[in-house]
Design a protein around this motif. Structure first.
Motif, PDB file in Angstrom:
ATOM      1  N   HIS A  30       0.846  -1.191   0.000  1.00 43.83           N
ATOM      2  CA  HIS A  30       0.000   0.000   0.000  1.00 43.83           C
ATOM      3  C   HIS A  30       0.887   1.250   0.000  1.00 43.83           C
ATOM      4  CE1 HIS A  30      -3.683  -2.214   0.549  1.00 43.83           C
ATOM      5  NE2 HIS A  30      -3.131  -2.894   1.544  1.00 43.83           N
ATOM      6  N   THR A  31       0.638   2.128  -0.926  1.00 42.05           N
ATOM      7  CA  THR A  31       1.516   3.292  -1.086  1.00 42.05           C
ATOM      8  C   THR A  31       1.430   4.265   0.079  1.00 42.05           C
ATOM      9  OG1 THR A  31      -0.202   4.381  -2.379  1.00 42.05           O
ATOM     10  CG2 THR A  31       1.495   3.196  -3.602  1.00 42.05           C
ATOM     11  N   HIS A  32       0.298   4.323   0.780  1.00 44.12           N
ATOM     12  CA  HIS A  32       0.187   5.291   1.883  1.00 44.12           C
ATOM     13  C   HIS A  32       1.151   4.964   3.024  1.00 44.12           C
ATOM     14  CE1 HIS A  32      -2.649   2.110   3.105  1.00 44.12           C
ATOM     15  NE2 HIS A  32      -2.272   2.433   4.328  1.00 44.12           N
ATOM     16  N   LEU A  33       1.682   3.753   3.060  1.00 44.42           N
ATOM     17  CA  LEU A  33       2.641   3.380   4.103  1.00 44.42           C
ATOM     18  C   LEU A  33       4.045   3.895   3.804  1.00 44.42           C
ATOM     19  CD1 LEU A  33       1.546  -0.323   4.664  1.00 44.42           C
ATOM     20  CD2 LEU A  33       0.933   1.677   6.020  1.00 44.42           C
ATOM     21  N   TRP A  34       4.269   4.398   2.610  1.00 45.69           N
ATOM     22  CA  TRP A  34       5.609   4.824   2.194  1.00 45.69           C
ATOM     23  C   TRP A  34       5.671   6.300   1.839  1.00 45.69           C
ATOM     24  CZ3 TRP A  34       9.057   1.129   3.125  1.00 45.69           C
ATOM     25  CH2 TRP A  34       8.543  -0.165   3.269  1.00 45.69           C
ATOM     26  N   VAL A  35       4.527   6.992   1.932  1.00 47.65           N
ATOM     27  CA  VAL A  35       4.454   8.418   1.590  1.00 47.65           C
ATOM     28  C   VAL A  35       5.021   9.242   2.740  1.00 47.65           C
ATOM     29  CG1 VAL A  35       2.864  10.318   1.103  1.00 47.65           C
ATOM     30  CG2 VAL A  35       2.474   8.079   0.097  1.00 47.65           C
ATOM     31  N   TRP A  36       5.808  10.265   2.390  1.00 42.31           N
ATOM     32  CA  TRP A  36       6.410  11.137   3.389  1.00 42.31           C
ATOM     33  C   TRP A  36       5.509  12.338   3.621  1.00 42.31           C
ATOM     34  CZ3 TRP A  36      10.511   9.848   6.281  1.00 42.31           C
ATOM     35  CH2 TRP A  36      11.183   8.689   5.900  1.00 42.31           C
ATOM     36  N   SER A  37       4.491  12.134   4.440  1.00 46.82           N
ATOM     37  CA  SER A  37       3.577  13.211   4.809  1.00 46.82           C
ATOM     38  C   SER A  37       3.797  13.551   6.280  1.00 46.82           C
ATOM     39  CB  SER A  37       2.130  12.780   4.589  1.00 46.82           C
ATOM     40  OG  SER A  37       1.794  11.734   5.472  1.00 46.82           O
ATOM     41  N   LEU A  43       3.497  10.032  12.959  1.00 46.54           N
ATOM     42  CA  LEU A  43       2.913   8.845  13.577  1.00 46.54           C
ATOM     43  C   LEU A  43       3.880   7.668  13.534  1.00 46.54           C
ATOM     44  CD1 LEU A  43       0.449   7.675  14.970  1.00 46.54           C
ATOM     45  CD2 LEU A  43      -0.486   7.129  12.708  1.00 46.54           C
ATOM     46  N   GLY A  44       4.583   7.502  12.413  1.00 44.06           N
ATOM     47  CA  GLY A  44       5.563   6.424  12.299  1.00 44.06           C
ATOM     48  C   GLY A  44       6.685   6.548  13.314  1.00 44.06           C
ATOM     49  N   VAL A  45       7.218   7.747  13.459  1.00 44.94           N
ATOM     50  CA  VAL A  45       8.286   7.962  14.438  1.00 44.94           C
ATOM     51  C   VAL A  45       7.775   7.742  15.854  1.00 44.94           C
ATOM     52  CG1 VAL A  45       9.847   9.689  15.435  1.00 44.94           C
ATOM     53  CG2 VAL A  45       9.665   9.452  12.962  1.00 44.94           C
ATOM     54  N   SER A  46       6.580   8.222  16.140  1.00 49.20           N
ATOM     55  CA  SER A  46       6.056   8.035  17.495  1.00 49.20           C
ATOM     56  C   SER A  46       5.806   6.559  17.795  1.00 49.20           C
ATOM     57  CB  SER A  46       4.789   8.864  17.701  1.00 49.20           C
ATOM     58  OG  SER A  46       3.737   8.387  16.909  1.00 49.20           O
ATOM     59  N   ILE A  47       5.355   5.796  16.816  1.00 42.87           N
ATOM     60  CA  ILE A  47       5.182   4.347  17.002  1.00 42.87           C
ATOM     61  C   ILE A  47       6.529   3.687  17.248  1.00 42.87           C
ATOM     62  CG2 ILE A  47       4.595   2.207  15.782  1.00 42.87           C
ATOM     63  CD1 ILE A  47       2.306   3.823  14.448  1.00 42.87           C
ATOM     64  N   GLY A  48       7.522   4.044  16.452  1.00 45.88           N
ATOM     65  CA  GLY A  48       8.857   3.465  16.619  1.00 45.88           C
ATOM     66  C   GLY A  48       9.473   3.808  17.965  1.00 45.88           C
ATOM     67  N   ILE A  49       9.341   5.050  18.395  1.00 41.99           N
ATOM     68  CA  ILE A  49       9.851   5.459  19.706  1.00 41.99           C
ATOM     69  C   ILE A  49       9.134   4.684  20.807  1.00 41.99           C
ATOM     70  CG2 ILE A  49       9.966   7.386  21.354  1.00 41.99           C
ATOM     71  CD1 ILE A  49      12.004   7.721  19.164  1.00 41.99           C
ATOM     72  N   PRO A  61       9.473  -5.553  14.271  1.00 44.62           N
ATOM     73  CA  PRO A  61       8.208  -6.191  13.848  1.00 44.62           C
ATOM     74  C   PRO A  61       6.974  -5.583  14.507  1.00 44.62           C
ATOM     75  CG  PRO A  61       9.850  -7.872  14.299  1.00 44.62           C
ATOM     76  CD  PRO A  61      10.432  -6.559  14.729  1.00 44.62           C
ATOM     77  N   PHE A  62       7.048  -5.271  15.780  1.00 44.14           N
ATOM     78  CA  PHE A  62       5.898  -4.655  16.441  1.00 44.14           C
ATOM     79  C   PHE A  62       5.611  -3.268  15.874  1.00 44.14           C
ATOM     80  CE2 PHE A  62       6.669  -7.741  19.907  1.00 44.14           C
ATOM     81  CZ  PHE A  62       5.370  -8.230  20.029  1.00 44.14           C
ATOM     82  N   SER A  63       6.648  -2.475  15.655  1.00 46.81           N
ATOM     83  CA  SER A  63       6.419  -1.125  15.150  1.00 46.81           C
ATOM     84  C   SER A  63       5.920  -1.141  13.706  1.00 46.81           C
ATOM     85  CB  SER A  63       7.690  -0.278  15.277  1.00 46.81           C
ATOM     86  OG  SER A  63       8.683  -0.742  14.419  1.00 46.81           O
ATOM     87  N   VAL A  69      -1.217  -1.097  10.631  1.00 41.64           N
ATOM     88  CA  VAL A  69      -2.587  -0.986  11.148  1.00 41.64           C
ATOM     89  C   VAL A  69      -3.028   0.476  11.239  1.00 41.64           C
ATOM     90  CG1 VAL A  69      -4.018  -1.366  13.202  1.00 41.64           C
ATOM     91  CG2 VAL A  69      -2.516  -3.180  12.378  1.00 41.64           C
ATOM     92  N   LEU A  70      -2.140   1.343  11.696  1.00 42.27           N
ATOM     93  CA  LEU A  70      -2.482   2.756  11.889  1.00 42.27           C
ATOM     94  C   LEU A  70      -2.215   3.622  10.659  1.00 42.27           C
ATOM     95  CD1 LEU A  70      -1.149   3.161  15.533  1.00 42.27           C
ATOM     96  CD2 LEU A  70      -3.517   2.903  14.777  1.00 42.27           C
ATOM     97  N   ARG A  71      -1.735   3.009   9.570  1.00 32.36           N
ATOM     98  CA  ARG A  71      -1.440   3.704   8.312  1.00 32.36           C
ATOM     99  C   ARG A  71      -0.393   4.805   8.483  1.00 32.36           C
ATOM    100  NH1 ARG A  71      -6.266   3.672   4.263  1.00 32.36           N
ATOM    101  NH2 ARG A  71      -7.060   1.600   4.700  1.00 32.36           N
ATOM    102  N   ALA A  72       0.668   4.448   9.174  1.00 29.88           N
ATOM    103  CA  ALA A  72       1.771   5.378   9.399  1.00 29.88           C
ATOM    104  C   ALA A  72       2.902   5.047   8.427  1.00 29.88           C
ATOM    105  CB  ALA A  72       2.259   5.270  10.839  1.00 29.88           C
TER     106      ALA A  72
END
Length: 175
Positions: A30-37, A43-49, A61-63, A69-72
């Protein structure tokens, strides 16, 4: 995406080849998982942190699963788990233990009562008891750090991104 950043982030193919992330391969296209918005990266950074601070193993794997799931942004989530690495692991976990001990009311020691080799063990308490003495404050501190760190990074990245966009628009209007 800046080129210096692109060199260090995992690609779709690298994540799909990872044996722990194979189950996510149908979703990784899914392209929305790779878009730099702004929202996706923040959201991606906050999930990873969050996962980088909360759990000591299987952080990526968890992040990535949570990012799907959260489309980050998946690369941001995977890369930001490296907040805890061999250099930062000990100071972060020690600080989390100290903060957790204060919050739980546990006795704060100069150094936690870590297990020692059996031949040098003179304490009558079992290994499990000594680990559980350290465990509750450590888990409390890590959970607090993970929540505050994740939320703080989301807000910080969103604020910086908005500021950069505002300055860019202002500069374009002047030209």
């Amino acid at each position: 995406m800046p080129p210096f950043l692109a060199r260090h982030l995992p690609t779709r193919e690298q994540l799909a080849r990872n044996r722990f992330l194979r189950w996510l391969e149908p979703f990784l296209h899914h392209t929305h998982l790779w878009v730099w918005s702004r929202h996706g990266v923040a959201l991606g950074v906050s999930i990873g942190i969050f996962f980088g601070l909360l759990i000591p193993i299987a952080q990526i794997p968890f992040s990535v699963g949570a990012a799907v799931v959260l489309r980050a942004n998946v690369p941001a989530a995977a890369a930001s788990t490296l907040v805890t690495n061999p250099v930062t692991f000990a100071p972060v976990y020690y600080a989390a233990y100290r903060v957790g001990a204060r919050l739980t009311g546990a006795e704060v020691e100069a150094a936690p009562d870590l297990p020692v080799p059996l031949e040098a063990d003179t304490d009558s308490r079992s290994l499990w008891q000594r680990l559980s003495d350290v465990g509750a404050p450590l888990i409390t501190g890590l959970a607090l750090f993970a929540c505050i760190g994740g939320l703080g990074m989301y807000l910080l990245i969103s604020l910086i991104w908005a500021l950069v966009e505002h300055l860019r628009e202002r500069r374009q209007r002047r030209a």
